[in-house]
Design an enzyme around this catalytic site. Structure first.
Site, PDB file in Angstrom:
ATOM      1  N   MET A 255     114.126 -14.917 -25.856  1.00 23.34           N
ATOM      2  CA  MET A 255     115.171 -14.786 -24.369  1.00 23.34           C
ATOM      3  C   MET A 255     116.165 -15.264 -24.735  1.00 23.34           C
ATOM      4  O   MET A 255     116.905 -14.684 -25.170  1.00 23.34           O
ATOM      5  CB  MET A 255     114.921 -17.211 -24.111  1.00 23.34           C
ATOM      6  CG  MET A 255     113.696 -17.097 -24.505  1.00 23.34           C
ATOM      7  SD  MET A 255     112.074 -16.741 -23.344  1.00 23.34           S
ATOM      8  CE  MET A 255     113.080 -17.281 -21.868  1.00 23.34           C
TER       9      MET A 255
ATOM     10  N   GLU B 233     113.193 -23.484 -35.000  1.00 21.84           N
ATOM     11  CA  GLU B 233     112.997 -23.168 -33.248  1.00 21.84           C
ATOM     12  C   GLU B 233     110.623 -23.523 -33.300  1.00 21.84           C
ATOM     13  O   GLU B 233     110.842 -22.953 -32.390  1.00 21.84           O
ATOM     14  CB  GLU B 233     113.407 -22.235 -32.862  1.00 21.84           C
ATOM     15  CG  GLU B 233     115.147 -22.733 -32.431  1.00 21.84           C
ATOM     16  CD  GLU B 233     114.569 -21.113 -32.009  1.00 21.84           C
ATOM     17  OE1 GLU B 233     114.627 -20.254 -32.170  1.00 21.84           O
ATOM     18  OE2 GLU B 233     116.657 -20.943 -31.597  1.00 21.84           O
TER      19      GLU B 233
ATOM     20  N   GLU C 142     109.417 -21.287 -35.313  1.00 23.23           N
ATOM     21  CA  GLU C 142     108.875 -20.237 -35.443  1.00 23.23           C
ATOM     22  C   GLU C 142     108.513 -20.460 -36.850  1.00 23.23           C
ATOM     23  O   GLU C 142     108.894 -20.330 -38.235  1.00 23.23           O
ATOM     24  CB  GLU C 142     109.999 -19.086 -35.203  1.00 23.23           C
ATOM     25  CG  GLU C 142     110.662 -19.303 -33.730  1.00 23.23           C
ATOM     26  CD  GLU C 142     111.449 -17.908 -33.762  1.00 23.23           C
ATOM     27  OE1 GLU C 142     112.398 -17.819 -32.376  1.00 23.23           O
ATOM     28  OE2 GLU C 142     112.127 -17.863 -34.811  1.00 23.23           O
TER      29      GLU C 142
END
Length: 206
Positions: free
Chosen positions: A94, A158, A160
């Protein structure tokens, strides 16, 4: 016949807008109207709009080894379909405030694949799903060395969990043809590579 784009954003009348959900993403409800092609006004109607910021995606390509790097990770939106919800995708992230897409590309290249890009070639900007989402993708091809690429990456806080795969360019193209890759950014970028591969192997190796 009139040419396309006779209307602009100024022709849309938004009478009311409410935020109906605010979490990791935001959802707004709009009451709006706009002119019709036959000259009448569209009656007032409502739509829900998914508010999502812009993102940048990069296809890492090594013109010397003729290889790309693709990232495998879990995607909730693919759950429940007749396929694995672990997809092969591009480097992506993002866009944060005050960041250019090129800066996002370099940051995400490091975080998700341990890669630095010697150069970035713009492929295109495209709206992901304009019927209900605001998201715009800034799409690039990035020159990188795949000699020591691959491995497990991602930012743990996050959530991930990413495995980077080094894939011959021909194999990546075949993955689109047989459906193993079925997400828009990767399809667009790899098909662009297929069209521009010879040029990149000349220019990026110079």
């Amino acid at each position: 016949m009139p040419k396309p784009f006779q209307f602009t954003a100024n022709d849309v009348q938004v009478q009311k807008r409410d935020t109906v959900f605010q979490g990791f993403f935001r959802m707004d409800k709009l009451w709006l109207s706009h002119p019709r092609f036959d000259g009448r006004a569209m009656p007032l109607f409502t739509r829900e709009l998914f508010i999502r910021g812009d993102a940048t995606c990069v296809l890492p390509y090594d013109p010397v080894r003729d290889e790309v790097v693709l990232l495998e990770q879990f995607r909730l939106g693919a759950l429940g379909r007749d396929q694995s919800p672990w997809l092969l995708e591009l480097v992506a992230g993002m866009n944060e405030d005050c960041e250019t897409p090129e800066q996002v590309a370099q940051r995400e290249g490091q975080e998700e694949a341990g890669l630095s890009f010697q150069r970035l070639d713009k492929i295109c900007d495209y709206l992901v799903s304009p019927g209900g989402s605001t998201e715009m993708i800034h799409l690039y091809a990035g020159q990188a060395s795949t000699e020591s690429a691959g491995g497990i990456f991602g930012v743990e806080h996050e959530h991930e969990d990413i495995r980077a795969h080094v894939v011959p360019a021909d194999e990546a193209i075949a993955m689109i043809q047989d459906g193993r890759i079925n997400n828009a950014a990767a399809i667009i970028a790899i098909q662009w590579l297929q069209l521009n591969r010879d040029r990149l192997r000349r220019e990026w190796r110079a």
